[in-house]
Design a protein around this motif. Structure first.
Motif, PDB file in Angstrom:
ATOM      1  N   ALA A 147       0.825  -1.205   0.000  1.00 12.60           N
ATOM      2  CA  ALA A 147       0.000   0.000   0.000  1.00 12.60           C
ATOM      3  C   ALA A 147       0.861   1.256   0.000  1.00 12.60           C
ATOM      4  O   ALA A 147       0.525   2.259  -0.650  1.00 12.60           O
ATOM      5  N   ALA A 148       1.965   1.240   0.723  1.00 17.29           N
ATOM      6  CA  ALA A 148       2.875   2.386   0.729  1.00 17.29           C
ATOM      7  C   ALA A 148       3.495   2.582  -0.653  1.00 17.29           C
ATOM      8  O   ALA A 148       3.626   3.712  -1.142  1.00 17.29           O
ATOM      9  N   LEU A 149       3.863   1.483  -1.296  1.00 19.55           N
ATOM     10  CA  LEU A 149       4.415   1.578  -2.649  1.00 19.55           C
ATOM     11  C   LEU A 149       3.370   2.127  -3.617  1.00 19.55           C
ATOM     12  O   LEU A 149       3.670   2.969  -4.474  1.00 19.55           O
ATOM     13  N   HIS A 150       2.145   1.657  -3.479  1.00 18.50           N
ATOM     14  CA  HIS A 150       1.045   2.136  -4.321  1.00 18.50           C
ATOM     15  C   HIS A 150       0.851   3.643  -4.139  1.00 18.50           C
ATOM     16  O   HIS A 150       0.629   4.377  -5.113  1.00 18.50           O
ATOM     17  N   ALA A 151       0.938   4.121  -2.899  1.00 18.75           N
ATOM     18  CA  ALA A 151       0.764   5.546  -2.643  1.00 18.75           C
ATOM     19  C   ALA A 151       1.836   6.364  -3.356  1.00 18.75           C
ATOM     20  O   ALA A 151       1.540   7.420  -3.941  1.00 18.75           O
ATOM     21  N   GLY A 152       3.069   5.883  -3.325  1.00 14.12           N
ATOM     22  CA  GLY A 152       4.141   6.583  -4.028  1.00 14.12           C
ATOM     23  C   GLY A 152       3.954   6.569  -5.524  1.00 14.12           C
ATOM     24  O   GLY A 152       4.193   7.570  -6.214  1.00 14.12           O
ATOM     25  N   ASP A 153       3.490   5.445  -6.034  1.00 11.56           N
ATOM     26  CA  ASP A 153       3.251   5.320  -7.473  1.00 11.56           C
ATOM     27  C   ASP A 153       2.169   6.291  -7.925  1.00 11.56           C
ATOM     28  O   ASP A 153       2.320   6.981  -8.942  1.00 11.56           O
ATOM     29  N   ARG A 154       1.089   6.358  -7.170  1.00  9.99           N
ATOM     30  CA  ARG A 154      -0.011   7.233  -7.553  1.00  9.99           C
ATOM     31  C   ARG A 154       0.308   8.702  -7.306  1.00  9.99           C
ATOM     32  O   ARG A 154      -0.374   9.576  -7.851  1.00  9.99           O
ATOM     33  N   ALA A 155       1.341   8.988  -6.524  1.00  8.55           N
ATOM     34  CA  ALA A 155       1.779  10.369  -6.328  1.00  8.55           C
ATOM     35  C   ALA A 155       2.745  10.820  -7.426  1.00  8.55           C
ATOM     36  O   ALA A 155       3.239  11.947  -7.378  1.00  8.55           O
ATOM     37  N   GLY A 156       3.016   9.965  -8.373  1.00  6.49           N
ATOM     38  CA  GLY A 156       3.884  10.324  -9.495  1.00  6.49           C
ATOM     39  C   GLY A 156       5.028   9.365  -9.728  1.00  6.49           C
ATOM     40  O   GLY A 156       5.523   9.238 -10.851  1.00  6.49           O
ATOM     41  N   GLY A 157       5.493   8.704  -8.655  1.00  6.33           N
ATOM     42  CA  GLY A 157       6.526   7.691  -8.786  1.00  6.33           C
ATOM     43  C   GLY A 157       7.746   8.153  -9.566  1.00  6.33           C
ATOM     44  O   GLY A 157       8.163   9.325  -9.513  1.00  6.33           O
ATOM     45  N   ASP A 158       8.325   7.226 -10.295  1.00  5.53           N
ATOM     46  CA  ASP A 158       9.453   7.495 -11.187  1.00  5.53           C
ATOM     47  C   ASP A 158       8.958   8.397 -12.315  1.00  5.53           C
ATOM     48  O   ASP A 158       8.025   8.052 -13.031  1.00  5.53           O
TER      49      ASP A 158
END
Length: 281
Positions: A147-158
Motif C-alpha cells: 500500500a505504501a508503494l502504491h501511494a508513491g506510485d499514484r503520487a507520481g513515482g518514477d
C-alpha cells in the motif's frame, strides 16, 4: 530510477522491502533482507555489494544509521548511491548521494525508511511515508508495504514512467512449509502497471500460502462436513476409505492450498474457494 520502502513490522518479527522503478527487474537488484537481522534497499547507481555487506553489519548488531554511514564512507561512488536500511530495532536510516538525479531524497523513522530518485517530486516520498504511518499497526505487514508503494506510485513515482516492481518479506520459518525464512518474494520485471500487478500477485500469494487464522477455522462436523463432502465429490474427490480429511487434502494439494490445511477442520478461505469452484462448474 527507483522508489522504495524498507520496514520492520511492529512486533519486530518481519522485515521487508517494496520497490518500483522504470528499470528492468528492479527486484533483482534493489532489495535484500534477512530474518531477525534487517533489510535494505540499494538503488540509484546501485552498489550490489551493499546488500551482503549491509546485512553482515546488521547481523553483528550495528544500528541502521551506522550501517549506512559505514557503507557510504567506504564507497568512492557514494555520490551516485541511494540506500535505505532497517535493523531489528530503532530508527531506519536513508542516504541520498549529492550526484543522484532529481528529484531525489528520502525520509526515515522508527522501523522504516523511504527513498527515491528521478521522482516526480518530494510528494512521492511524502505519500509513501504517510501511507505507512497512517496504516493501523495490526494490519498485515506485506499488504501494508504494498500500500505504501502504491501511494508513491499514484503520487507520481518514477518521473520516467513504470516498468518493474517487487516485494520481499522475511520472517523466521515463514517460508513455504516452514522450510525457509522467505515469506513473500514477488517480482514483476516488465509490466505497464507493475505496482498494481505486484498487489494482484500478493492477493494470490495470500490465498495460496497464507496460514489460516484460528478464528476462521470451522470444524468438519455436521452440516459443514456434509457440504464439504458434496463439494469434493462434485470436484472429483469423493471421500473414500481415507475419510473427509484425506479427500480434502488431495483436493487442496492440486489447488495449491496445502498451507491452509488443518486436520479435522477447514479454513473459511478454503471453503469459499471450494464453493466458488462449484459455482463455476
Amino acid at each position: 530510477m527507483t522508489f522504495s520502502i524498507v520496514a520492520r513490522s511492529t512486533d519486530g518479527r518481519l522485515h521487508g522491502v517494496a520497490v518500483a522503478s522504470k528499470f528492468l527487474a528492479a527486484g533483482a537488484i534493489v532489495p535484500a533482507a534477512e530474518a531477525e537481522v534487517g533489510a535494505l534497499a540499494t538503488q540509484a547507481h546501485a552498489n550490489l555489494a551493499y546488500r551482503s555487506q549491509g546485512l553482515a553489519l546488521l547481523r553483528t548488531g550495528v544500528a541502521a544509521a551506522d550501517v549506512v554511514a559505514g557503507l557510504v564512507a567506504a564507497d568512492p561512488g557514494r555520490a551516485q548511491r541511494q540506500l535505505g536500511v532497517v535493523g531489528v530495532d530503532g530508527d531506519g536510516a536513508t542516504f541520498t548521494g549529492a550526484g543522484c538525479h532529481d528529484w531525489a531524497g528520502g525520509a526515515s523513522g522508527p522501523g522504516w525508511a523511504v527513498q527515491g530518485n528521478i521522482l516526480a517530486g518530494p510528494q512521492v516520498i511524502e505519500a509513501m511515508r504517510d501511507a505507512w504511518l497512517g496504516a493501523a499497526a495490526e494490519e498485515p505487514f506485506a499488504p501494508r508495504l504494498a500500500a505504501a508503494l502504491h501511494a508513491g506510485d499514484r503520487a507520481g513515482g518514477d518521473r520516467r514512467g513504470r516498468q518493474s516492481a517487487a516485494l520481499l518479506v522475511v520472517a523466521k520459518g515463514g517460508g513455504y512449509g516452514g522450510g525457509s525464512d522467505v515469506l513473500v518474494d514477488l517480482r514483476v520485471d516488465d509490466h505497464p502497471d507493475p505496482v498494481a500487478e505486484v498487489a494482484r500477485l500478493l492477493d494470490i500469494h495470500t490465498l495460496l500460502f497464507g496460514r489460516p487464522d484460528p478464528k476462521d477455522l470451522l470444524d468438519l462436523q455436521g452440516d459443514i462436513a456434509e457440504e464439504v463432502a458434496a463439494l469434493l465429490t462434485a470436484a472429483g474427490y469423493p471421500p473414500g476409505g481415507g475419510g473427509l480429511d484425506a479427500a480434502l487434502a488431495a483436493w487442496s494439494g492440486v489447488e495449491n492450498l496445502e498451507e491452509r490445511m488443518v486436520p479435522s477442520r477447514i479454513d473459511a478461505v478454503v471453503l469459499a474457494h471450494l464453493r466458488a469452484q462449484e459455482v463455476t462448474r
